[in-house]
Design an enzyme around this catalytic site. Structure first.
Site, PDB file in Angstrom:
ATOM      1  CE  LYS A  56      30.091  40.914  42.298  1.00 38.50           C
ATOM      2  NZ  LYS A  56      29.266  41.780  41.275  1.00 38.50           N
ATOM      3  CD  GLN A 100      28.920  45.054  39.885  1.00 42.17           C
ATOM      4  OE1 GLN A 100      29.654  44.271  40.123  1.00 42.17           O
ATOM      5  NE2 GLN A 100      27.962  45.270  40.490  1.00 42.17           N
ATOM      6  CG  ASP A 123      27.617  38.913  35.511  1.00 40.37           C
ATOM      7  OD1 ASP A 123      27.105  38.564  36.592  1.00 40.37           O
ATOM      8  OD2 ASP A 123      28.150  39.830  35.294  1.00 40.37           O
TER       9      ASP A 123
HETATM   10  N1  GUN Z   1      25.134  44.803  39.171  1.00 43.63           N
HETATM   11  C1  GUN Z   1      24.400  44.254  40.297  1.00 43.63           C
HETATM   12  N2  GUN Z   1      24.151  42.913  40.242  1.00 43.63           N
HETATM   13  C2  GUN Z   1      25.172  42.401  39.170  1.00 43.63           C
HETATM   14  C3  GUN Z   1      25.428  41.329  38.688  1.00 43.63           C
HETATM   15  O1  GUN Z   1      24.853  40.164  39.155  1.00 43.63           O
HETATM   16  N3  GUN Z   1      26.609  41.320  37.752  1.00 43.63           N
HETATM   17  C4  GUN Z   1      26.915  42.374  37.190  1.00 43.63           C
HETATM   18  N4  GUN Z   1      27.875  42.291  36.162  1.00 43.63           N
HETATM   19  N5  GUN Z   1      26.451  43.571  37.800  1.00 43.63           N
HETATM   20  C5  GUN Z   1      25.604  43.421  38.586  1.00 43.63           C
END
Ligand code: GUN
Length: 296
Positions: A56, A100, A123
């Site tokens: 990211k 995350q 998110d």
């Molecule tokens: N862990 C796995 N996929 C995601 C996601 O789309 N967002 C977040 N915050 N954590 C994740």
């Protein structure tokens, strides 16, 4: 049905969306005098989470976004973590915040999600954004994986309006949110949606009544030929590790769909890897641009 389905190339679609985001970001940055900003918070040292966060951060830089990365020890207290979220909420250079998931125990993930400013919740996990999705209020943020699934359906030319979609899995992050998204009124929606899960009766028959099957249950090769009718479109959200002594890593990644036996029945299908996976980061960047655009 022909034995050569359309294999939906998530990597290609994701690359195109990211390239469009880069152009939009440059134009908006020139107008506003600053680039869009995304903050990513990683707690602990789970290797998969670390890899996601790194990717990211790298994508942000490639697109010319301002990127803030917090890598915190698993021993951080709930109060310290909430304090970091509060500072990111107040930071005028940050438009999107992503913590995350999963957080290491005993941190309270729900409390952290509730603490994120809903206008920065790229998110789409905050209750305000879940409610906006349920209400059809398009100012909210929709979770990235369901957005990616919807986009791949559109890209594959699969009709969604009036279609019966069976979503396997009822998580908020995927199944429940995708059901809300596809049952909305409007473009790329208007579907008849059934959400099925581990307690659903006669899953093969239920899935065979679907024009579109979305597998998001987290069980390797769960969806078999008996679940899919000829000419259906299949979207595979699963990423499961299975042992494979022939692979140098000792494992390989497979989806929730038994691809080899299901693909010949389909009109279109997503591979794993290279299907839904690459889409989530593209939708995250797109959500961050939306947050930037909506910021007064
Ligand atoms: N862990 C796995 N996929 C995601 C996601 O789309 N967002 C977040 N915050 N954590 C994740």
């Amino acid at each position: 049905m022909s034995a050569s389905p359309l294999i939906i190339d998530g990597r290609a679609v994701s690359a195109r969306i990211l390239s469009e985001c880069k152009t939009r970001a440059a134009r908006l940055a020139a107008e506003r005098g600053r680039p869009p900003g995304l903050a990513v918070v990683l707690v602990g040292d789970d290797p998969a989470s670390r890899a996601y966060v790194r990717s990211k951060d790298r994508t942000c830089r490639e697109l010319g976004f301002h990127s803030v990365k917090h890598e915190l020890p698993a021993t951080i207290s709930q109060t310290e973590l909430l304090d970091i979220v509060a500072r990111l909420n107040a930071d005028p250079q940050v438009d999107g915040i992503l913590v995350q998931s999963p957080l290491p125990k005993p941190l309270d993930e729900s409390a952290v999600v509730h603490a994120i400013d809903p206008t920065k919740d790229v998110d789409g996990f905050h209750p305000v954004n879940v409610a906006k999705l349920a209400l059809g209020d398009e100012s909210g943020f929709v979770p990235c994986t369901p957005l990616g699934c919807q986009r791949l359906l559109v890209e594959s030319g699969t009709p969604i309006s009036g279609a019966h979609v069976v979503v396997l899995g009822r998580s908020l992050i995927v199944g429940k949110s995708l059901a809300l998204l596809l049952m909305q009124k409007g473009a790329a929606a208007d579907a008849t949606v059934t959400v099925a899960h581990s307690r659903s009766r006669d899953l093969p028959a239920l899935c065979r009544s679907a024009d579109i099957v979305v597998a998001a249950i987290g069980r390797a090769h769960f969806v078999r030929a008996e679940h899919v009718r000829e000419g259906a479109t299949v979207i595979d959200v699963g990423i499961n590790r299975i042992d494979d002594p022939a692979d140098p890593r000792g494992y390989r990644l497979v989806g929730d769909v038994a691809y080899d036996e299901v693909a010949p029945r389909c009109r279109a299908i997503t591979p794993v890897p290279g299907g839904v996976g690459p889409m989530t980061i593209a939708m995250l960047m797109s959500n961050t641009l939306k947050a930037f655009e909506q910021r007064p």
